[in-house]
Design an enzyme around this catalytic site. Sequence first.
Site, PDB file in Angstrom:
ATOM      1  N   SER A   1       3.665  -6.227  -3.099  1.00 43.31           N
ATOM      2  CA  SER A   1       4.159  -6.138  -1.915  1.00 43.31           C
ATOM      3  C   SER A   1       4.321  -7.875  -0.825  1.00 43.31           C
ATOM      4  O   SER A   1       4.180  -8.654  -1.718  1.00 43.31           O
ATOM      5  CB  SER A   1       2.224  -6.419  -2.189  1.00 43.31           C
ATOM      6  OG  SER A   1       1.863  -7.116  -0.341  1.00 43.31           O
TER       7      SER A   1
ATOM      8  N   HIS B   1       1.325 -12.810   0.270  1.00 45.83           N
ATOM      9  CA  HIS B   1       1.702 -12.634  -1.455  1.00 45.83           C
ATOM     10  C   HIS B   1       2.938 -13.482  -1.814  1.00 45.83           C
ATOM     11  O   HIS B   1       3.048 -14.217  -1.095  1.00 45.83           O
ATOM     12  CB  HIS B   1       2.607 -11.516  -1.611  1.00 45.83           C
ATOM     13  CG  HIS B   1       0.684 -10.172  -1.698  1.00 45.83           C
ATOM     14  ND1 HIS B   1       0.148 -10.159  -2.670  1.00 45.83           N
ATOM     15  CD2 HIS B   1       1.046  -9.562  -0.226  1.00 45.83           C
ATOM     16  CE1 HIS B   1      -0.712  -8.944  -1.800  1.00 45.83           C
ATOM     17  NE2 HIS B   1      -0.495  -8.210  -1.038  1.00 45.83           N
TER      18      HIS B   1
ATOM     19  N   ASP C   1      -0.021  -8.519  -6.642  1.00 49.20           N
ATOM     20  CA  ASP C   1      -0.250  -9.857  -7.266  1.00 49.20           C
ATOM     21  C   ASP C   1       0.080 -10.797  -7.987  1.00 49.20           C
ATOM     22  O   ASP C   1      -0.107 -12.078  -7.978  1.00 49.20           O
ATOM     23  CB  ASP C   1      -2.190  -9.718  -6.710  1.00 49.20           C
ATOM     24  CG  ASP C   1      -2.804  -9.428  -5.577  1.00 49.20           C
ATOM     25  OD1 ASP C   1      -3.765  -8.992  -5.957  1.00 49.20           O
ATOM     26  OD2 ASP C   1      -2.199  -9.155  -4.682  1.00 49.20           O
TER      27      ASP C   1
ATOM     28  N   SER D   1       0.907  -1.187   0.175  1.00 50.56           N
ATOM     29  CA  SER D   1       0.154  -0.031  -0.166  1.00 50.56           C
ATOM     30  C   SER D   1       0.689   0.355   0.115  1.00 50.56           C
ATOM     31  O   SER D   1       0.554   2.136  -0.319  1.00 50.56           O
ATOM     32  CB  SER D   1      -1.195   0.145   1.355  1.00 50.56           C
ATOM     33  OG  SER D   1      -1.455  -1.492   1.234  1.00 50.56           O
TER      34      SER D   1
END
Lengths: 425, 231
Positions: free
Chosen positions: A202, A207, A181, A74
Amino acid sequence: MTSEFIGSSNVGAFVPGKTIIPFAGRVFDDSEIVNLVDAALDTWLTAGRYAEEFEYEFAEFFGLSSCSLVNSGSSANLLAITALTSPKLGDRCLKPRDEVITVAAGFPTTVNPIVQNNLIPVFVDVELGTYNISAENLEEAITTRTKTIMLAHTLGNPFDLGKIMQLVKKYDLFLIEDCCDAVGSTYDNKMVGSFGDLATTSFYPAHHITMGEGGAVLTDNPEYERLVRSFRDWGRDCYCEPGAFNTCGRRFEQQHGDLPYGYDHKYVYSHIGYNLKLTDLQAAVGVAQFKKLPAFIEKRKHNFQRLKEGLKKYSELLILPEATPSSDPSWFAFPITVKEEAPFTRNDIVGYLESNKIMTRMLFGGNLTRQPAYKDVKYRIFGELTNTDIVLNRNFFIGVYPGITDEMIDYILDVFDNFIRERTQ
Amino acid sequence: MTVTTGGTIESIEKFHEDLWMLNITPDKMRRYQPGQFLQFSLDEFSYSQPWPESRTFSIASWGREYMRILIKKTGRYTSRIFEEAIPGKRVSLKYPYGEFLLSENGQKAILCTGAGISPFLSLLDYLSKAESREEVFIFHTVPYKSYLVELGDISQYGNVHLVPFVTRENCEFPRRRMLIDDVISTLGDNANQFIFYLCGSDGFLLSMQRELRNNEIERIKSESWTVFKEV
């Protein structure tokens, strides 16, 4: 000693119907913990040798020159788009009310940074099956205010980079690829993340590889790297690593704006920034995980294929995932949409799977425009979000992560068989 | 994204009593672009400790198995380098840094003084390896002819023209500083088609930028964060 300790911590065997099959999770052996202890014994703690090693290896994996580790995917997305607002980019920089093309069928922190930078997200519908942006009429969504396209490769499935790159070049747009992803997915045999101006990943446990918490911003442009790191590191102009000083050679010899001449460059701030750095402990775990990445990618692809083969007999009831043409996804998960004509709802099948110890998840925010957080957000919708609403109402996914064994896949398929048999008798 | 590494001084080329070229083999060789710089320390580093005292030097080579740095003795630390640097000595490096990138395509006019030739030596290596026929003019003001470190190699670079000025000794080159008229008259009517790269003292940079703009030349790049793009 650490290896011996880890070796004695056994994970129990899979018991069908009793052992929960997660949709995702970390896959560790002793090497992650050995590295973690090694980094801790340094007592350096902030980014150091493991961060340096990981950044180099990870950038090389993508064929790029730069990787900047941050504390989450994020944060990586936030930095990627915020970097493009820097006045140092001159007329090209993103300004308030500039438009960013994206989708609502996805994770909120792909879109939130757009809002947080006073930019306008323009939501375009997605395709069922690929769950990526519908590129067919995308050009009509572009206006004079459109400056950027920011998209995730949904659940590991690359979006149509051929079409998107055509538009990026034609309209001189920035492209940010959210690869959180999709580590290891390729398009035209080239790693996703290497097409756009910036890419993000991430390292949250769900993940492809994990550091516990962590993320990265990748780019091939040293100017963008510098901007990302400035925003990451308190907004400072200085680019010394932790523990270093006078990297620029002019620490006390520059004039910065209205500051006194020679003001310590370590305390000159070019941007309104954050502190989004991560520790060497996290990077140490990442270094061990990275060595396993090729095997993880192959296992994900294997698990996906097994599920696809096993469920294709239900294609009249379920929309199964399809790889975007010209791509080879490193799947994050296995998304399924319940067809309208099916004799059961998404909630019916999700409830059944969950009660049989198979974890499921919605496709993240579903349709972000319907989330409470977006009630007062300024955005534009291009056309209708018909498929996005179908995703919201009828889609879910199950896992393909490397911790899922063939025995677990057999069990998952049995549970599907049982459910559909019951519902179609 | 930089790498921290040890290295070994392989050899030293002594161009002048206060101008040396160190040839260093880093333990870890990473990609970098012509024009970037490194941090050099005479002391070995430890990941558990703050980085030792070091100085900034342009990387004066590209694509070789070793890295070159050009060092002019100007102060305390460079004096220490001149005292302690010998072949075989272990040193510490961090690289690469900087956005003063020289690999952009196009005709280039390089204006530099003294050891300011350093980043452009990496460009010459880069053009040589790329077998480029790109036209490059180097205007170089130095105090002594021996400072023209590029002089011996210049003939091997296809389309590179050196225009030197030597201020403190008589030789075959003009005994004075370069002037803007030298640049404009050499480049001719299409001077403003060139990308200008400047490297030298602050005074040189400021006066040359002003003179170039007075001659309607706008595409100027120099080593400074605030003007890392074309000025």
